[in-house]
Design a protein around this motif. Structure first.
Motif, PDB file in Angstrom:
ATOM      1  N   ALA A 162      21.853   0.190  -3.224  1.00 22.68           N
ATOM      2  CA  ALA A 162      22.001   0.807  -4.543  1.00 22.68           C
ATOM      3  C   ALA A 162      20.967   1.910  -4.785  1.00 22.68           C
ATOM      4  O   ALA A 162      20.898   2.444  -5.886  1.00 22.68           O
ATOM      5  N   GLY A 163      20.162   2.221  -3.755  1.00 22.76           N
ATOM      6  CA  GLY A 163      19.198   3.309  -3.884  1.00 22.76           C
ATOM      7  C   GLY A 163      17.767   2.876  -4.097  1.00 22.76           C
ATOM      8  O   GLY A 163      16.912   3.702  -4.461  1.00 22.76           O
ATOM      9  N   GLY A 164      17.491   1.601  -3.870  1.00 29.36           N
ATOM     10  CA  GLY A 164      16.158   1.086  -4.164  1.00 29.36           C
ATOM     11  C   GLY A 164      15.069   1.396  -3.170  1.00 29.36           C
ATOM     12  O   GLY A 164      13.913   1.065  -3.397  1.00 29.36           O
ATOM     13  N   GLY A 165      15.379   2.002  -2.030  1.00 32.54           N
ATOM     14  CA  GLY A 165      14.346   2.298  -1.048  1.00 32.54           C
ATOM     15  C   GLY A 165      14.030   1.102  -0.177  1.00 32.54           C
ATOM     16  O   GLY A 165      14.675   0.048  -0.280  1.00 32.54           O
ATOM     17  N   PRO A 166      13.034   1.228   0.708  1.00 30.72           N
ATOM     18  CA  PRO A 166      12.747   0.181   1.691  1.00 30.72           C
ATOM     19  C   PRO A 166      12.145  -1.073   1.064  1.00 30.72           C
ATOM     20  O   PRO A 166      11.557  -1.023  -0.022  1.00 30.72           O
ATOM     21  N   GLU A 167      12.275  -2.185   1.783  1.00 29.45           N
ATOM     22  CA  GLU A 167      11.650  -3.446   1.391  1.00 29.45           C
ATOM     23  C   GLU A 167      11.151  -4.151   2.645  1.00 29.45           C
ATOM     24  O   GLU A 167      11.551  -3.812   3.763  1.00 29.45           O
ATOM     25  N   LEU A 168      10.275  -5.124   2.441  1.00 30.16           N
ATOM     26  CA  LEU A 168       9.745  -5.906   3.565  1.00 30.16           C
ATOM     27  C   LEU A 168       9.916  -7.390   3.294  1.00 30.16           C
ATOM     28  O   LEU A 168       9.673  -7.858   2.175  1.00 30.16           O
ATOM     29  N   ILE A 169      10.353  -8.107   4.317  1.00 26.51           N
ATOM     30  CA  ILE A 169      10.381  -9.565   4.295  1.00 26.51           C
ATOM     31  C   ILE A 169       9.430 -10.071   5.368  1.00 26.51           C
ATOM     32  O   ILE A 169       9.548  -9.694   6.538  1.00 26.51           O
ATOM     33  N   GLU A 170       8.483 -10.885   4.976  1.00 28.08           N
ATOM     34  CA  GLU A 170       7.643 -11.585   5.949  1.00 28.08           C
ATOM     35  C   GLU A 170       8.205 -12.993   6.103  1.00 28.08           C
ATOM     36  O   GLU A 170       8.148 -13.803   5.175  1.00 28.08           O
ATOM     37  N   ALA A 171       8.798 -13.260   7.256  1.00 27.24           N
ATOM     38  CA  ALA A 171       9.407 -14.559   7.531  1.00 27.24           C
ATOM     39  C   ALA A 171       8.422 -15.402   8.323  1.00 27.24           C
ATOM     40  O   ALA A 171       8.126 -15.097   9.482  1.00 27.24           O
ATOM     41  N   ARG A 172       7.909 -16.426   7.701  1.00 23.60           N
ATOM     42  CA  ARG A 172       6.955 -17.319   8.374  1.00 23.60           C
ATOM     43  C   ARG A 172       7.731 -18.260   9.285  1.00 23.60           C
ATOM     44  O   ARG A 172       8.628 -18.980   8.857  1.00 23.60           O
TER      45      ARG A 172
ATOM     46  N   ALA B 254       0.813  -1.212   0.000  1.00 18.42           N
ATOM     47  CA  ALA B 254       0.000   0.000   0.000  1.00 18.42           C
ATOM     48  C   ALA B 254       0.847   1.263   0.000  1.00 18.42           C
ATOM     49  O   ALA B 254       0.395   2.323  -0.432  1.00 18.42           O
ATOM     50  N   PHE B 255       2.094   1.152   0.480  1.00 17.53           N
ATOM     51  CA  PHE B 255       3.015   2.290   0.492  1.00 17.53           C
ATOM     52  C   PHE B 255       4.038   2.206  -0.634  1.00 17.53           C
ATOM     53  O   PHE B 255       5.001   2.980  -0.662  1.00 17.53           O
ATOM     54  N   GLY B 256       3.837   1.263  -1.536  1.00 16.49           N
ATOM     55  CA  GLY B 256       4.787   1.095  -2.631  1.00 16.49           C
ATOM     56  C   GLY B 256       6.066   0.397  -2.237  1.00 16.49           C
ATOM     57  O   GLY B 256       7.076   0.500  -2.934  1.00 16.49           O
ATOM     58  N   ILE B 257       6.040  -0.334  -1.127  1.00 15.94           N
ATOM     59  CA  ILE B 257       7.229  -1.044  -0.643  1.00 15.94           C
ATOM     60  C   ILE B 257       7.177  -2.490  -1.121  1.00 15.94           C
ATOM     61  O   ILE B 257       6.211  -3.211  -0.829  1.00 15.94           O
ATOM     62  N   PRO B 258       8.186  -2.956  -1.854  1.00 16.99           N
ATOM     63  CA  PRO B 258       8.213  -4.361  -2.288  1.00 16.99           C
ATOM     64  C   PRO B 258       8.231  -5.297  -1.085  1.00 16.99           C
ATOM     65  O   PRO B 258       8.887  -5.019  -0.076  1.00 16.99           O
ATOM     66  N   ALA B 259       7.510  -6.411  -1.207  1.00 17.49           N
ATOM     67  CA  ALA B 259       7.426  -7.363  -0.105  1.00 17.49           C
ATOM     68  C   ALA B 259       7.568  -8.782  -0.627  1.00 17.49           C
ATOM     69  O   ALA B 259       7.042  -9.116  -1.691  1.00 17.49           O
ATOM     70  N   VAL B 260       8.296  -9.612   0.127  1.00 18.25           N
ATOM     71  CA  VAL B 260       8.408 -11.027  -0.195  1.00 18.25           C
ATOM     72  C   VAL B 260       8.131 -11.838   1.063  1.00 18.25           C
ATOM     73  O   VAL B 260       8.321 -11.355   2.181  1.00 18.25           O
ATOM     74  N   GLN B 261       7.679 -13.063   0.862  1.00 16.59           N
ATOM     75  CA  GLN B 261       7.447 -13.981   1.974  1.00 16.59           C
ATOM     76  C   GLN B 261       8.483 -15.091   1.887  1.00 16.59           C
ATOM     77  O   GLN B 261       8.715 -15.648   0.810  1.00 16.59           O
ATOM     78  N   VAL B 262       9.122 -15.409   3.010  1.00 17.65           N
ATOM     79  CA  VAL B 262      10.151 -16.445   3.018  1.00 17.65           C
ATOM     80  C   VAL B 262       9.883 -17.438   4.145  1.00 17.65           C
ATOM     81  O   VAL B 262       9.127 -17.157   5.081  1.00 17.65           O
ATOM     82  N   ASP B 263      10.524 -18.589   4.041  1.00 13.40           N
ATOM     83  CA  ASP B 263      10.466 -19.608   5.088  1.00 13.40           C
ATOM     84  C   ASP B 263      11.454 -19.223   6.182  1.00 13.40           C
ATOM     85  O   ASP B 263      12.666 -19.351   6.020  1.00 13.40           O
ATOM     86  N   GLY B 264      10.936 -18.737   7.286  1.00  9.59           N
ATOM     87  CA  GLY B 264      11.787 -18.292   8.377  1.00  9.59           C
ATOM     88  C   GLY B 264      12.515 -19.411   9.089  1.00  9.59           C
ATOM     89  O   GLY B 264      13.412 -19.143   9.898  1.00  9.59           O
ATOM     90  N   GLN B 265      12.160 -20.655   8.803  1.00 14.14           N
ATOM     91  CA  GLN B 265      12.839 -21.786   9.449  1.00 14.14           C
ATOM     92  C   GLN B 265      14.088 -22.202   8.689  1.00 14.14           C
ATOM     93  O   GLN B 265      14.830 -23.062   9.163  1.00 14.14           O
ATOM     94  N   ASP B 266      14.323 -21.624   7.528  1.00 13.20           N
ATOM     95  CA  ASP B 266      15.494 -21.947   6.727  1.00 13.20           C
ATOM     96  C   ASP B 266      16.475 -20.782   6.795  1.00 13.20           C
ATOM     97  O   ASP B 266      16.316 -19.778   6.097  1.00 13.20           O
ATOM     98  N   PRO B 267      17.509 -20.869   7.634  1.00 10.26           N
ATOM     99  CA  PRO B 267      18.446 -19.750   7.794  1.00 10.26           C
ATOM    100  C   PRO B 267      19.078 -19.303   6.488  1.00 10.26           C
ATOM    101  O   PRO B 267      19.236 -18.097   6.240  1.00 10.26           O
ATOM    102  N   GLU B 268      19.457 -20.253   5.635  1.00 10.43           N
ATOM    103  CA  GLU B 268      20.099 -19.899   4.373  1.00 10.43           C
ATOM    104  C   GLU B 268      19.118 -19.205   3.436  1.00 10.43           C
ATOM    105  O   GLU B 268      19.465 -18.241   2.750  1.00 10.43           O
ATOM    106  N   GLY B 269      17.878 -19.666   3.408  1.00 12.48           N
ATOM    107  CA  GLY B 269      16.869 -19.017   2.585  1.00 12.48           C
ATOM    108  C   GLY B 269      16.615 -17.589   3.030  1.00 12.48           C
ATOM    109  O   GLY B 269      16.447 -16.682   2.197  1.00 12.48           O
ATOM    110  N   VAL B 270      16.594 -17.377   4.341  1.00  9.62           N
ATOM    111  CA  VAL B 270      16.431 -16.016   4.868  1.00  9.62           C
ATOM    112  C   VAL B 270      17.628 -15.157   4.463  1.00  9.62           C
ATOM    113  O   VAL B 270      17.466 -14.002   4.044  1.00  9.62           O
ATOM    114  N   ARG B 271      18.824 -15.711   4.592  1.00  5.19           N
ATOM    115  CA  ARG B 271      20.028 -14.952   4.246  1.00  5.19           C
ATOM    116  C   ARG B 271      20.017 -14.521   2.790  1.00  5.19           C
ATOM    117  O   ARG B 271      20.324 -13.355   2.462  1.00  5.19           O
ATOM    118  N   VAL B 272      19.638 -15.427   1.891  1.00  5.14           N
ATOM    119  CA  VAL B 272      19.615 -15.108   0.457  1.00  5.14           C
ATOM    120  C   VAL B 272      18.621 -13.985   0.179  1.00  5.14           C
ATOM    121  O   VAL B 272      18.930 -13.023  -0.549  1.00  5.14           O
TER     122      VAL B 272
END
Length: 323
Positions: free
Chosen positions: A223-233, A194-212
């Motif tokens: 690089a100047g892309g502005g804020p982002e959101l990660i929803e870690a389940r 709603a604020f134009g912030i890119p969002a992705v959902q990741v598996d929070g139980q996978d440390p490597e997946g979260v890191r990537v």
């Protein structure tokens, strides 16, 4: 700048797991007064996100914040001393479990105010950028914070000013005892969108997946892309707060808890190591925490005469009240 070493990532999740288990033991033994909010089960999020950060980046956490502080590299002995309220703690015993900070590492503090980390980090990173610094910030918060006005205001300002803040929602399914389905209309990612912030959902139980996912977001933001959101389940393996060990609140079905605990971030990351490497890390973590417990319990408690110390950043001593 990203640390992709699977052994170091495993060490982080293992350290947080065993630190929290030791801390729970100290709560039950009376050495930690007032209890804690254990981070058990969510270790992969803090470990993965912090592995994607640079030395000059900053973060702020939540009341369930031990994992964030440890993943950033704080001394476990001083962290445990802080939980025990000792003068050798990260904050001289004044912060305790819910307000631990280490400014030398860019940890601007855990925070007991739900959703407050978003405002703190947005302001801090904006200030760093105004000074020409290449700083990225991380705001950790739970699913219970996504309806808080303060967090949504931080989304708005970060998007307007293109502040490079990675908003990380640790969605463990419950805000204390309230299930997400009963509290959150729409979706968590939709709030960012709603604020134009890119969002992705990741598996929070996978440390490597979260890191990537975090590393990709940090690269874009830097690089100047502005804020982002990660929803870690994720899933909280233990209680919301250790007081539940006594009162036995009944709000999570036993079969749900069993399913949630089946996906263990420590095991998932550990299976990426050889048996030899894993055993070496486990032994080193135990030695580190044995020493941390000894250090914390041997450290002195604050002198009541110093109760008014640290009230002012200037170091000015507060005047005691008159009769």
């Amino acid at each position: 700048m990203t640390d992709a070493d699977p052994v170091r990532l495993y060490r982080t999740v293992r350290l947080i797991r065993r630190f929290e288990q030791r801390a729970v033991e100290l709560v039950h033994g009376g050495q930690i007064v007032g209890g804690i909010h254990p981070y058990l089960g969510q270790e992969g999020i803090a470990a993965g996100v912090c592995a994607a950060l640079g030395a000059d980046d900053v973060l702020a956490g939540t009341h369930r914040g031990h994992g964030h502080v440890l993943a950033r590299g704080a001394d476990p002995a001083r962290m445990l001393a802080e939980l025990c309220g000792r003068v050798t703690g990260l904050n001289a015993g004044r912060g305790g479990s819910m307000h631990a900070a280490d400014f030398s590492l860019g940890v601007l503090g855990a925070n007991a105010i739900v959703g407050a980390s978003g405002a703190i980090i947005t302001g801090a990173v904006w200030a760093h950028r105004r000074r020409g610094r290449d700083t990225v910030g991380v705001s950790f918060f739970g699913d219970g914070a996504v309806n808080e006005g303060m967090l949504l205001e931080a989304f708005n300002l970060a998007a307007l000013w293109r502040v490079p803040v990675l908003f990380v929602c640790e969605n463990n399914g419950y805000a204390t005892t309230m299930p997400v389905a009963g509290a959150v209309a729409g979706s968590i990612g939709g709030r960012a969108a709603a604020f134009g912030i890119p969002a992705v959902q990741v598996d929070g139980q996978d440390p490597e997946g979260v890191r990537v996912a975090a590393a990709a977001a940090v690269d874009r933001m830097r690089a100047g892309g502005g804020p982002e959101l990660i929803e870690a389940r994720t899933y909280r393996f233990d209680v919301h707060h250790t007081f539940e060990h006594a009162v036995r609140l009944d709000y999570r079905p036993p079969d749900e808890v069993t399913r949630g605990r089946a996906r263990d971030p420590v095991r998932i990351q550990g299976e990426r190591l050889t048996d030899t490497d894993r055993a070496a890390v486990d032994a080193e973590v135990e030695e580190t925490l044995d020493e941390a417990v000894r250090f914390a319990l041997a450290s002195p408690e604050p002198d009541p005469a110093d109760a008014l110390a640290y009230l002012y950043a200037s170091g000015m001593t507060a005047r005691t009240g008159g009769g």
